[in-house]
Design a protein around this motif. Structure first.
Motif: not given
Length: 607
Positions: A145-155, A237-247
């Motif tokens: 959430l912290n990293h996303l807020q820096r990239v996409f300023p959604v409240r 930043s987007l590449r670092r925060i992407q966490e895929r849930q394959y399970v």
């Protein structure tokens, strides 16, 4: 622990991969004693059986272990979620019960609102909107959430706080919100940021990053380098925060079945997916006559395994079968509902199938490296070569270069207890030899290898295996005679006239002989395995040496990768470091990169 059990466990430990996954410790009846996850399966599982201080619980556990089963996963976070699922399902006596699924954190997007909110969520899904996850920890969600807020300023503020604002808060001042609470952003502009967030968390990161790359290039052309640098940082930043849930992902009750065949061994891996969650996997080694096609083995396995048993409404398989419709009809009739068998899948199901295929490959490798199989092969080779004493050590040599550049020779070692003895592998950088002269390169490698063995009183092999034909064999014979070595049997393995696996010709020295073992021969399988391992080890060394000697991009060495595709890959992943971390699926999302080419790139960069 008896000697037989210790020998079995030692064989398993040798074949464990270094990647992340889940391990199950089993008792004599196959019951699960303990479930654990690991960043490196090899290091973690091996640690149980090393000498050293263990607490009483671990000592009691190790004393009851009779077998070990593993599941290879993409990430450690994925392993954590699978571990939790297995512990809840089996409740092993040596595990501490973990929290249940409702306590796993999610990211919640309130899509029904005019100005949606992005926030942390734990518990039951009550509000209207989208839930992304689960994530392995609250810290992972908050960091995302912290990293996303820096990239996409959604409240991310609470609705009660949002409704009563008369002026923008600090988040607006530091650029992490666009001020929708006081009308500083239009609904349409805000909706674009929400769309990007939703796409990114849904796994459509490539599309989002492509848009940012276009903006970055436009800013660069306009000489607005500061803005271009900001966009570059956003992409990173987007590449670092992407966490895929394959399970945990797509919903559904599915069995995912992968079947692979290597030499005379066939393996089937079944992953059980219920309500979108991986509940574990099982491995089977069906017996089939030599030469039976893998499709036929899988077809017969499906019929025998599922007829008369409970079955899910969907089976995903990794082979295309001729009798799929017949199998579907028989299974559907017995189940009283439609049962689908599919081999062409996309999205989450394709990722499940990829996981099953990786695990079946590991299971095959582990099976073929077991002591029983190796001992059978070594004994078969002794019979084929009519040797009186047992074969305890084989050393195989191969040469690798690119049009004579950066020539490297490899020497790999195999023994009857576990197969490959990797600690004894050696590589030789070939010097002073004309480029492309494989005969001279082989002669130099063998001379250097056995001169050192003699000087250091090292262990000599019973068989020296050469990947090549008469020319390489004659050079090896001359060196062995020059060094005065006795008792070494030299064998070269050459491809047959049609260069197909199973049609190899063996050239033997002392006494000279030409052998044509059948394709199903265990002795031939052993020699093929040693040759292929020597080839892999030589190529890896050659690529490393060539890479050090060049300033050009390693991507230039991959056929089919031109300047435009190299540029697209570097832009998408931010450089070679990011490219090496990418998986096949990520590579295949880059425009112009097919799945086959992505696999070739991945193999080249990780080989």
């Amino acid at each position: 622990m008896t000697n037989a059990v210790k020998k079995r466990i030692d064989g398993i430990l040798k074949t464990l991969p270094n990647g992340p996954g889940v391990y199950r410790m089993l008792d004599a009846d196959g019951g699960i004693l303990y479930v654990g996850k690991a960043r490196s399966l090899k290091r973690r599982v091996t640690s149980y059986f090393r000498g050293g201080a263990h607490n009483a619980k671990t000592q009691a556990l190790v004393g009851q272990i009779r077998d070990i089963a593993i599941t290879v996963t993409h990430t450690e976070a994925e392993a954590l979620i699978l571990e939790n699922t297995l512990i809840k399902s089996h409740q092993p006596r040596y595990n501490v019960l973990l929290r249940d699924d409702k306590s796993y954190p999610y990211i919640y997007l309130s899509t029904e609102q005019t100005f949606p909110r992005l926030t942390f969520h734990r518990g039951q899904a009550r509000g209207k909107g989208r839930y992304f996850g689960p994530f392995p920890s609250a810290t992972a969600v908050r960091d995302t959430l912290n990293h996303l807020q820096r990239v996409f300023p959604v409240r991310q503020c609470r609705d009660s706080f949002f409704r009563h604002r008369t002026r923008p808060c600090l988040q607006y001042q530091i650029g992490r919100c666009t001020g929708p609470c006081v009308g500083l952003v239009s609904e349409s502009d805000y909706a674009k940021d929400v769309r990007h967030v939703e796409m990114f968390l849904s796994g459509q990161s490539t599309e989002v990053i492509d848009e940012l790359i276009e903006q970055m290039e436009a800013a660069s052309l306009a000489l607005n380098f500061e803005h271009a640098a900001q966009l570059r940082d956003r992409i990173s930043s987007l590449r670092r925060i992407q966490e895929r849930q394959y399970v945990a992902g797509a919903k559904g009750d599915v069995d995912v079945i992968a079947c692979r065949q290597r030499e005379h061994v066939t393996c089937v891996q079944i992953f059980i997916i219920r309500d979108g969650r991986n509940l574990g996997n099982r491995t089977y080694f069906p017996k089939a006559p030599v030469g039976t096609p893998v499709e036929e083995v899988l077809s017969q396995f499906l019929a025998r395994h599922y007829l008369g048993q409970e079955k899910p409404p969907e089976l995903i398989i990794n082979q295309t079968l001729d009798d799929t419709e017949l199998l579907e009809e028989a299974l559907s009739q017995e189940a009283g509902r439609r049962v689908h068998i599919r081999s062409k899948v996309r999205g989450e199901r394709l990722r499940w199938l990829g996981m099953a295929e990786r695990n079946v490959e590991h299971a095959l490798s582990a099976r073929m490296a077991t002591d029983a199989v190796m001992e059978e092969r070594f004994e078969a080779l002794r019979g084929l070569l009519e040797m009186e004493r047992p074969i305890n050590r084989i050393e195989c040599f191969d040469i690798s270069h690119t049009q004579g550049e950066a020539t490297v020779a490899s020497c790999v070692v195999f023994g009857p207890n576990g197969g490959a003895i990797k600690d004894d592998y050696r590589r030789f950088n070939i010097e002073g030899v004309a480029g492309g002269d494989d005969y001279a390169a082989m002669e130099q490698a063998i001379r250097r290898r056995y001169t050192r063995v003699l000087n250091e009183s090292g262990e000599l092999p019973d068989i020296v295996l050469i990947d090549g034909g008469k020319g390489q064999l004659s050079r090896a014979e001359a060196v062995i005679a020059e060094l005065g070595l006795e008792g070494l049997r030299l064998v070269s393995i050459a491809k047959g006239p049609r260069r197909r696996a199973g049609e190899e010709v063996l050239l033997v020295s002392d006494p000279p002989a030409t052998l044509h073992p059948p394709a199903e021969s265990p002795a031939l399988h052993l020699l093929q395995q040693a040759r292929d391992e020597a080839h892999r080890f030589a190529i890896t060394g050659h690529r490393q040496r060539r890479g050090k000697s060049r300033s050009r991009s390693v991507l230039e060495d991959i056929p089919g990768i031109g300047a435009r595709r190299r540029q697209a890959l570097i832009k998408q992943f931010g450089g070679l470091k990011g490219l090496k971390r990418a998986g096949v699926e990520d590579l295949a999302r880059v425009p112009g990169i097919s799945k086959a080419l992505a696999e070739q790139i991945y193999s080249h960069l990780t080989g």
